[in-house]
Each structure stands twice: as structure tokens, then as C-alpha cells.
Enzyme design. Structure first.
Site, PDB file in Angstrom:
ATOM      1  N   ARG A 153       0.813  -1.218   0.000  1.00 33.61           N
ATOM      2  CA  ARG A 153       0.000   0.000   0.000  1.00 33.61           C
ATOM      3  C   ARG A 153       0.848   1.272   0.000  1.00 33.61           C
ATOM      4  NH1 ARG A 153      -5.201   0.027   1.682  1.00 33.61           N
ATOM      5  NH2 ARG A 153      -4.887   1.985   2.792  1.00 33.61           N
ATOM      6  N   ASP A 168      -4.245   6.982   6.355  1.00 36.02           N
ATOM      7  CA  ASP A 168      -4.648   5.740   7.009  1.00 36.02           C
ATOM      8  C   ASP A 168      -4.451   5.842   8.512  1.00 36.02           C
ATOM      9  OD1 ASP A 168      -5.489   4.300   4.864  1.00 36.02           O
ATOM     10  OD2 ASP A 168      -3.605   3.242   4.545  1.00 36.02           O
TER      11      ASP A 168
END
Length: 243
Positions: A153, A168
Site C-alpha cells: 500500500r 490511514d
């Protein structure tokens, strides 16, 4: 990034490679995942990869020869790529570790099984011993998938929105603020009015406060390691005054 996985159960990774963000990364040639079956390298006529531990004890130990030969057969696209052994005895994996590992052009994951692997493998090829938590799993395959997903990611181009990984939960050092979508009223609970105000500065301030509050309540260990900015200190002071 090239990722090599040494495992006794390569079939576990087939669906993983064909799903969601991992598939997108492979299709875009951002990541290149190679799964190698340790059993294919066993010199035993029955392709055995484990044996009883010297000194006695319960369970079986993975023998060194198949693992070593499997490792030696990996194409090294960089000098001394990290070789990660997934084990409950390792350092606990976290976002900071993921960010550091995402800088390498190649990572090798060694998935243990049974009661572990011969210590001489750890001494000769393993560079990192990592655990995803203080609990025991059957093998290293699930932890490897967790780490691959997390590290991937962070690679440029993996996510549709480049801001997603920065925002995040945990990446910023705080847990994520509450998120809402339609409908406005669900089971009698309504979306906070401030999110419908259109005032982006107030919304940003509200979200920052919610992230600080959630982290302080749920993960005080993270909160007290977090370095508060002057603005964040003011946000908390305003909240304390208005309690």
C-alpha cells in the site's frame, strides 16, 4: 518491488494474488510476487521437509536443506535483499517497519511451519525475524500476506488516491477519525452537522480532534508517543474548557 515467498503451502497465495489492491499492483507491474514451494527442493524421495528435534521435545522442525536450496534458487534483483522469517519470537510488525521495508526493491519472506525451522537457517539467510502479534498461528503464510498487503500500500501508484495511505489510521501516528456516508439518518443516528457545513477548516479541526480523542481513549500507548503540534494542543485545550 519484487516479493519472493518461500512456503510449504503455495496454494494459499493464489487467491491473495488475484484480489483487490494486490491484483491491481501486479497488473500495473508495481509489485511482482513469486511463490516458491520449499517442498520442491527436498532431496528426500518422499519430499519430506521436517524431522524430529535433536534433544527431544514435541512436534517437528523444518529441515535446513530444502529451505536453503529454495532460497539459493531465488533470483536476486538487488544485493542482499532482506529475508524475513515470520515467527512469534520476532519483533512486532508496525507501520514504521512497513515504511522502512517499502524502500527495498526486493523482499524475501520465509514462512515457517510445525514447531519452527532449524536455527542454522536463521543464522545463514534470515535478516529479520518478525511477528504480527503476540499469538501463535499454524504457519507464516497469513503473517506474510498481512505484511505484503501493508507494505504494498505504501508503494507509489498502488492506491487510487495518493493521500489514502498517508491518512490511514496509524500512519499519521493517530487512529483515524470517524467516517460517514449516505444515508444522513440511519437507525435514528445522524451524521454530525459539521460534516455537512461545507466549512473545510472546521471539518478538518473536528476530524483532528476526533482522531486525538479516539487515540487517547483506545490507544494511550500511541497517544503518549505522539508529538502534539501547537495547533493540536489548542484543540485539546478548547475541548477541556468546554467539557
Amino acid at each position: 518491488m519484487r516479493i519472493d515467498v518461500l512456503t510449504l503451502f503455495p496454494e494459499l497465495f493464489e487467491t491473495f494474488k488475484r484480489t483487490s489492491i494486490i491484483k491491481r499492483g501486479i497488473d500495473r507491474k508495481i509489485i511482482d510476487i513469486h511463490i516458491k514451494n520449499i517442498r520442491d527442493y527436498s532431496l528426500d524421495k518422499h519430499k519430506k521437509t521436517d524431522d524430529y528435534p535433536y534433544g527431544g521435545g514435541p512436534g517437528m522442525i523444518m529441515t535446513p536443506q530444502p529451505i536453503y536450496d529454495c532460497y539459493q534458487d531465488i533470483e536476486k534483483v538487488s544485493s542482499n535483499p532482506p529475508c524475513i522469517y515470520l515467527t512469534p519470537q520476532g519483533n512486532i510488525f508496525n507501520q514504521e517497519m512497513a515504511m522502512e521495508l517499502s524502500k527495498y526493491p526486493q523482499i524475501i519472506f520465509l514462512c515457517g511451519h510445525y514447531e519452527g525451522i532449524d536455527e542454522r537457517i536463521i543464522q545463514n539467510i534470515v535478516t529479520h525475524e518478525i511477528s504480527i502479534g503476540d499469538y501463535v498461528l499454524t504457519g507464516g503464510e497469513l503473517p506474510a500476506m498481512v505484511m505484503i498487503d501493508c507494505i504494498s500500500r505504501l508503494l507509489p501508484g498502488m492506491l487510487g488516491n495518493s493521500d489514502s495511505c498517508r491518512e490511514d489510521s496509524i500512519s499519521s501516528g493517530l487512529l483515524e477519525f470517524p467516517q460517514y456516508t449516505r444515508p444522513y439518518d440511519f437507525l435514528g443516528k445522524k451524521v454530525p452537522d459539521i460534516l455537512l457545513s461545507g466549512d473545510h477548516k472546521k471539518i478538518e479541526k473536528w476530524r483532528k480532534f476526533q482522531a486525538l480523542l479516539k487515540t487517547k481513549k483506545r490507544r494511550p500507548d500511541l497517544f503518549y508517543k505522539y508529538s502534539l503540534s501547537e495547533e493540536e494542543k489548542k484543540i485539546l485545550e478548547e475541548y477541556d474548557k468546554n467539557k
